[in-house]
Motif scaffolding. Structure first.
Motif, PDB file in Angstrom:
ATOM      1  N   SER A  26      -3.138   3.658  -2.810  1.00 31.94           N
ATOM      2  CA  SER A  26      -2.966   2.475  -3.814  1.00 31.94           C
ATOM      3  C   SER A  26      -2.379   1.417  -3.027  1.00 31.94           C
ATOM      4  O   SER A  26      -1.682   1.317  -2.207  1.00 31.94           O
ATOM      5  N   CYS A  27      -2.653   0.102  -3.738  1.00 32.58           N
ATOM      6  CA  CYS A  27      -2.422  -1.130  -3.617  1.00 32.58           C
ATOM      7  C   CYS A  27      -1.697  -1.950  -4.690  1.00 32.58           C
ATOM      8  O   CYS A  27      -2.540  -2.332  -5.475  1.00 32.58           O
ATOM      9  N   ALA A  28      -0.612  -2.135  -4.777  1.00 41.91           N
ATOM     10  CA  ALA A  28       0.069  -2.820  -5.806  1.00 41.91           C
ATOM     11  C   ALA A  28       0.323  -4.286  -5.386  1.00 41.91           C
ATOM     12  O   ALA A  28       0.785  -4.323  -4.702  1.00 41.91           O
ATOM     13  N   GLY A  46       0.173   5.931  -0.053  1.00 47.65           N
ATOM     14  CA  GLY A  46      -0.564   7.119  -0.209  1.00 47.65           C
ATOM     15  C   GLY A  46      -1.316   7.511   0.826  1.00 47.65           C
ATOM     16  O   GLY A  46      -2.071   8.641   0.910  1.00 47.65           O
ATOM     17  N   THR A 104      -3.181  -3.233  -9.777  1.00 46.04           N
ATOM     18  CA  THR A 104      -3.110  -2.127  -8.566  1.00 46.04           C
ATOM     19  C   THR A 104      -4.749  -1.663  -8.208  1.00 46.04           C
ATOM     20  O   THR A 104      -5.566  -1.665  -9.320  1.00 46.04           O
ATOM     21  N   ARG A 146      -9.599  -0.167  -9.835  1.00 48.68           N
ATOM     22  CA  ARG A 146      -8.500  -1.133  -9.960  1.00 48.68           C
ATOM     23  C   ARG A 146      -8.190  -0.835 -11.533  1.00 48.68           C
ATOM     24  O   ARG A 146      -8.918  -0.372 -12.335  1.00 48.68           O
ATOM     25  N   ASP A 147      -6.919  -1.049 -11.718  1.00 53.48           N
ATOM     26  CA  ASP A 147      -6.309  -1.099 -12.966  1.00 53.48           C
ATOM     27  C   ASP A 147      -5.561  -2.261 -13.469  1.00 53.48           C
ATOM     28  O   ASP A 147      -4.395  -2.880 -12.661  1.00 53.48           O
ATOM     29  N   GLN A 152      -9.856   6.166  -3.429  1.00 57.87           N
ATOM     30  CA  GLN A 152     -10.233   7.471  -3.512  1.00 57.87           C
ATOM     31  C   GLN A 152     -10.877   7.935  -2.321  1.00 57.87           C
ATOM     32  O   GLN A 152     -12.094   7.497  -2.377  1.00 57.87           O
ATOM     33  N   TYR A 159      -7.141   0.998  -5.966  1.00 61.63           N
ATOM     34  CA  TYR A 159      -7.044   2.334  -5.418  1.00 61.63           C
ATOM     35  C   TYR A 159      -8.601   2.461  -4.634  1.00 61.63           C
ATOM     36  O   TYR A 159      -9.305   1.794  -4.709  1.00 61.63           O
ATOM     37  N   GLU A 189       0.722  -1.293  -0.098  1.00 59.71           N
ATOM     38  CA  GLU A 189       0.024  -0.003   0.046  1.00 59.71           C
ATOM     39  C   GLU A 189       0.846   1.437   0.031  1.00 59.71           C
ATOM     40  O   GLU A 189       2.143   1.246   0.459  1.00 59.71           O
ATOM     41  N   ARG A 219      -5.846   9.607  -1.957  1.00 62.92           N
ATOM     42  CA  ARG A 219      -6.067   8.316  -2.677  1.00 62.92           C
ATOM     43  C   ARG A 219      -4.787   7.626  -2.315  1.00 62.92           C
ATOM     44  O   ARG A 219      -3.491   7.422  -2.267  1.00 62.92           O
TER      45      ARG A 219
END
Length: 125
Positions: free
Chosen positions: A21-23, A8, A78, A72-73, A82, A80, A6, A19
């Motif tokens: 993030s979790c990669a 951000g 990843t 998600r992306d 927000q 997110y 994580e 925001r």
């Protein structure tokens, strides 16, 4: 094996935004669900939001509805979170979690297979 990292978190005034993030490294399956939980001092870890890896449908805790958005992306593995209109009661360590196979929105942290290390969010009044 899967690792979740994580980023951000930070300090923000009430009404502000962050925001997270979790990669994820490792394989994410179409049946996977990724979620955000949070834990405030002296309290149990609680569900915030979740997203299905395939299709991107989402689920939110009542406390998050209308203020937080999970996305998600897939290409970046990843997820997110927000967070808008933050309140002091949102102060907590926020964790991302992965349920690798069930495809269901699980509200209990015990149902998740992998966890990140957590990121601190502090909202000042």
């Amino acid at each position: 094996q899967v690792q979740l990292v994580e980023s951000g978190g930070g300090l923000v005034q009430a009404g502000g935004s962050l925001r997270l993030s979790c990669a994820a490294s490792g394989r994410i399956f179409s049946s996977s669900v990724m979620a955000w939980f949070r834990q405030a001092p002296g309290k149990e870890r609680e569900f915030v939001a979740a997203i299905r890896w395939s299709g991107g449908s989402t689920n939110y805790a009542d406390s998050a509805k209308g203020r937080f958005t999970i996305s998600r992306d897939n290409a970046k593995n990843t997820v997110y979170l927000q967070m808008n209109s933050l309140k002091p009661e949102d102060t907590a360590v926020y964790y991302c979690a992965l349920d690798r196979y069930s495809g269901s929105y699980r509200l209990s942290p015990r149902e998740y297979d992998y966890w990140g290390q957590g990121t601190q969010v502090t909202v000042s009044s």
